[in-house]
Every structure is written in C-alpha cells, then in structure tokens.
Write a protein that holds these residues in place. Structure first.
Motif, PDB file in Angstrom:
ATOM      1  N   MET A 163       0.841  -1.189   0.000  1.00 27.92           N
ATOM      2  CA  MET A 163       0.000   0.000   0.000  1.00 27.92           C
ATOM      3  C   MET A 163       0.877   1.240   0.000  1.00 27.92           C
ATOM      4  O   MET A 163       1.992   1.212   0.477  1.00 27.92           O
ATOM      5  CB  MET A 163      -0.932  -0.014   1.217  1.00 27.92           C
ATOM      6  CG  MET A 163      -2.056  -1.036   1.060  1.00 27.92           C
ATOM      7  SD  MET A 163      -3.165  -1.083   2.474  1.00 27.92           S
ATOM      8  CE  MET A 163      -2.197  -2.042   3.629  1.00 27.92           C
ATOM      9  N   TYR A 181     -11.065   3.979   1.653  1.00 26.29           N
ATOM     10  CA  TYR A 181     -10.514   3.259   0.502  1.00 26.29           C
ATOM     11  C   TYR A 181     -10.798   4.094  -0.733  1.00 26.29           C
ATOM     12  O   TYR A 181     -11.916   4.580  -0.915  1.00 26.29           O
ATOM     13  CB  TYR A 181     -11.188   1.886   0.364  1.00 26.29           C
ATOM     14  CG  TYR A 181     -10.903   1.195  -0.956  1.00 26.29           C
ATOM     15  CD1 TYR A 181      -9.736   0.458  -1.135  1.00 26.29           C
ATOM     16  CD2 TYR A 181     -11.793   1.290  -2.025  1.00 26.29           C
ATOM     17  CE1 TYR A 181      -9.461  -0.174  -2.342  1.00 26.29           C
ATOM     18  CE2 TYR A 181     -11.536   0.659  -3.237  1.00 26.29           C
ATOM     19  CZ  TYR A 181     -10.367  -0.065  -3.393  1.00 26.29           C
ATOM     20  OH  TYR A 181     -10.108  -0.677  -4.589  1.00 26.29           O
ATOM     21  N   ASP A 221      -9.972  -6.877   6.669  1.00 23.54           N
ATOM     22  CA  ASP A 221      -8.905  -6.883   5.677  1.00 23.54           C
ATOM     23  C   ASP A 221      -9.484  -6.606   4.304  1.00 23.54           C
ATOM     24  O   ASP A 221     -10.685  -6.750   4.077  1.00 23.54           O
ATOM     25  CB  ASP A 221      -8.156  -8.218   5.676  1.00 23.54           C
ATOM     26  CG  ASP A 221      -9.102  -9.409   5.498  1.00 23.54           C
ATOM     27  OD1 ASP A 221      -9.795  -9.476   4.455  1.00 23.54           O
ATOM     28  OD2 ASP A 221      -9.167 -10.256   6.406  1.00 23.54           O
ATOM     29  N   VAL A 255      -5.510  -4.001  -2.899  1.00 21.05           N
ATOM     30  CA  VAL A 255      -4.337  -3.316  -2.356  1.00 21.05           C
ATOM     31  C   VAL A 255      -3.653  -2.523  -3.470  1.00 21.05           C
ATOM     32  O   VAL A 255      -3.321  -3.079  -4.523  1.00 21.05           O
ATOM     33  CB  VAL A 255      -3.350  -4.326  -1.741  1.00 21.05           C
ATOM     34  CG1 VAL A 255      -2.096  -3.611  -1.248  1.00 21.05           C
ATOM     35  CG2 VAL A 255      -4.019  -5.081  -0.603  1.00 21.05           C
ATOM     36  N   HIS A 307      -1.694   4.603   4.869  1.00 19.34           N
ATOM     37  CA  HIS A 307      -1.019   3.767   3.860  1.00 19.34           C
ATOM     38  C   HIS A 307      -1.092   4.439   2.517  1.00 19.34           C
ATOM     39  O   HIS A 307      -2.116   4.988   2.181  1.00 19.34           O
ATOM     40  CB  HIS A 307      -1.692   2.394   3.799  1.00 19.34           C
ATOM     41  CG  HIS A 307      -1.602   1.629   5.063  1.00 19.34           C
ATOM     42  ND1 HIS A 307      -0.535   0.827   5.382  1.00 19.34           N
ATOM     43  CD2 HIS A 307      -2.458   1.545   6.122  1.00 19.34           C
ATOM     44  CE1 HIS A 307      -0.723   0.269   6.557  1.00 19.34           C
ATOM     45  NE2 HIS A 307      -1.882   0.683   7.023  1.00 19.34           N
TER      46      HIS A 307
END
Length: 427
Positions: A1, A264, A388, A394, A427
C-alpha cells in the motif's frame, strides 16, 4: 500500500489524456483547424465566459497569467494556447466534439486544452476561483447537452478513431456490454448513452450476495489508496494528502461516526464501466451532490500536480462529487459513505432517480453513474469495521499491469471481533 504521492502517471496510463507527444500533436491539429476556419460565432456559454473575462479584472488576470506561465515540469514544444481569445476559440471548437478512440486517447478535449495551465501558479489560483468554476460548470453542462444528442454519435464508427473499430472493441471489451451489433451505432442514442453502457446480466455477478460480512467493489476501478484512523479535520492540501472527513463529506452531520475510520480510494480509467453500485445491502440515509472545483490540483505535489491522478486525495475534498450515506443491514458495518468524485471534465455525477432517504438497496444494486471520462471514488467506513482488504484491492501504483478490481467483486471483509484502535497511520 502507498500514499498517492508515490503514484506513477496514472492519468495518461488510464487513457484520460495521451502521452506528451501525442497530446501536442492533437493540440497542434486543433489549433490548425481553428485557424483554418477563421473567426466563428461563439457558443452562447463561451460568449458568456468571454463577457465575464471582459468585465472582471481578477478573472482576466488569472487567465492571462496562467497562459503566459509555461510550466517547468512539462516541456511543451511551443505555447499552443496563445492568449485568452485563442483559448476561447479552442474551447468553442470542442463544444461540439465527442471523444475519439486512439491508442493514446484524448478522452477529455477541454482537459487537453487546459492541461499545462493547471500546474502554473496562476492556474492553481484560477481553478479555485468560484467565478471561474461557475463558468466551467456551464461549459461542461453545455458540452454534456451535445454528448446527449444524436450528433455525438459521429465517433461511433469503424474508422481507426471510431469506437466501433476492431482496436476499440478489443479495448473496451464490447462483448461484455449490452449492445445490438446489427444496429447502426450498436443501438446507442448518443455518446453519453454509449459511455454509460451497461454490462450484460451475468458479466459482473455480486460476490457472496447473501453474506453480509463481504463488502463489494462499488466501481470497475484500480486501487489508489487505503488510509486508516482518518481524522475529522486535517490538512488535505499538504504533500501526503491525508483525508479530512469534515471536508470530504461536505460538513455532513454524520462525520463524527467516521472519525478514526478507514477510507478506501480507487480510480476509473477512461474506458471503464462508469456506473456505481452499492458495496453493501442497506438503507439510504442521504444521497446528494456537492458543488466543487473542476480543474484544481494539489500544488503541494509540485511538478506532479500537473497530473490530476496524483491529486486524487485532494480532489476528494474539493471536486464536484456525489455523497451517498448507507446504513448497512449488517450492524457491524453500520453507517458508511460512498463518495463519487468527478475529476476534470468529469463534472457530471448522476445519482440514480428514486434513490431517496429510506429506500433500501441490495448489495451490488446500481446507485448512479459518471459522464464524460475517467474519475475516482472513495468508500468511508467507521473505526474497526474492515478486517482486511482483498489482495486485488491493495494499491500497486508502480505496476501498470496491476489487476483491476471488478465492480461487485469482493473488496473487503468485515471484522468479527471488537477492534483495538491504533495511533494515526496512513497507507
């Protein structure tokens, strides 16, 4: 990431604009066409823009300065946009021009004209100016009217630059979409009708439709960034572009629920499917559009600011966007937000008619769509919701061949156990 500032040249890789040489060839051809046609009547909206420039000294200053400031980060062979009248003439020409297909595509003609002005000192200021943004909105809406018209179908042909050519069919994988190969223009009514084409019934099945612990992808997209322990208010304009919930969600009262949560973000390529789908089953709490900027970039990124894709986290806070709040049926998810962000020419975020507070959506059900070109979107979760992310979700910014996350495929899994909070980490 990775943080977005580490990203490669996503915009050109995604097909929103061509490589530098091809972009200059396109601009040179456009300039030549405008010159050969001589003075033309201005489209009413372009004429209105001209009037604003004539009467407002600050707007006039911004536009003149951004045209004169050749950016140091991009070496153009020459200054294609000569002055403000020339800029208006070029914009006037593309008001009735639908995007053509090419190996190195110009998907967003207005963005191609404005490309290098966006990363000039005056351009950074100009594209944050409310008066200029109001005019850009009018220009893009007028262009949208053309793209909604049958005249925009001229690019749906089998010529090398047509969307029915063998190369284009292969690129967009037209066989996966609803269309009639026996009809002229495949049965589409306009460019926008073609651009917002739908997948065939079984092309993108919903992952684990009965399993409320599985969150699915809202868009056909490539991962851009994942941030955890996101703050209510942060300096999203600095180099690492952290997410600032209060700004991204337009000061909505739900912000407190997401403090310390996860964001995200993923981007859509120019040839992607551009409809949005619900990542969870649940009740619509709110669904609204937010007015914003159209060509503003994060000047904290320095030379990289010329690429809108590099500014995606920043754009999630300032660009025109649709915000949809969903109370998931799974109480472990609870309230979540879907933020669909229009980038550059992509000013049209269309929430599906009938999507009102109180209505229920199933996982994978359509929420709305983008028009015009590529874009980006965010999913916002409360703290401790996500256990997750799927491997394909990712971000792999340095791998142009990284897999694309299919719409309605598995994106993430919901956490079963209570989650211990950690210090801020991005990240």
């Amino acid at each position: 990431m990775t943080t977005s500032s580490d990203s490669v040249d996503i915009r050109r890789h995604a097909g929103w604009l061509p490589e530098q040489g091809d972009l200059e060839d396109w601009l040179a051809e456009l300039c030549q066409r405008v010159e050969s046609r001589g003075e033309q009547p201005l489209h009413p909206v372009v004429a209105e823009f001209k009037d604003l420039i004539d009467v407002d000294p600050l707007v006039r200053m911004y536009l003149n300065e951004m045209i004169s400031q050749v950016p140091k980060n991009r070496r153009y062979e020459k200054r294609y946009v000569q002055d403000v009248p020339h800029l208006l003439a070029l914009i006037n020409e593309v008001m009735t021009m639908a995007p053509q297909f090419g190996d190195s595509m110009v998907m967003t003609p207005l963005g191609a004209i404005l490309d290098w002005t966006m990363s000039t000192p005056a351009g950074f200021a100009a594209y944050r100016d409310r008066r200029i943004n109001a005019m850009l909105k009018k220009l893009l809406n007028a262009w949208c009217e053309f793209l909604d018209s049958p005249a925009s179908l001229s690019v749906l042909n089998d010529s090398p630059t047509g969307w029915m050519s063998e190369a284009a069919r292969s690129t967009i994988k037209i066989e996966q979409f609803e269309h009639d190969p026996d009809q002229e223009h495949w049965g589409f009514r306009s460019w926008n009708d073609f651009f917002t084409r739908r997948f065939k019934e079984d092309a993108r099945p919903v992952a684990a439709p009965e399993d409320e612990s599985v969150i699915v992808s809202a868009c056909e997209s490539k991962p851009y960034g994942i941030s955890v322990n996101v703050q209510k208010q942060d300096r999203f304009w600095i180099k690492n572009q952290p997410y600032s919930l209060q700004d991204m969600l337009a000061n909505d009262e739900s912000v407190e629920e997401f403090v310390g949560g996860t964001v995200y973000q993923a981007f859509l390529s120019a040839t992607n499917y551009h409809r949005w789908h619900s990542p969870v089953a649940g009740k619509i709490v709110k669904a609204f559009n937010v007015e914003g900027t159209y060509y503003s970039e994060a000047d904290s990124e320095g030379a990289a600011a010329a690429e809108p894709a590099i500014s995606q986290s920043y754009l999630a806070h300032v660009a025109t966007r649709a915000i949809i709040l969903i109370e998931a049926d799974n109480p472990k998810i609870g309230l979540m937000a879907v933020v669909e962000v229009g980038m550059a020419d992509v000013s049209s975020c269309v929430i599906r008619p009938g999507l009102r507070p109180g209505s229920h959506v199933t996982k994978g059900e359509e929420l709305g769509h983008f028009q015009f070109g590529g874009s980006t979107y965010c999913l916002v979760f409360r703290p401790g919701v996500v256990a997750d992310f799927a491997v394909d979700a990712v971000p792999q910014p340095h791998d142009p061949a990284a897999p694309q996350v299919l719409v309605r495929s598995k994106l993430a899994t919901v956490r079963d156990e209570p989650h211990e909070e950690h210090p801020a980490h991005q990240h």
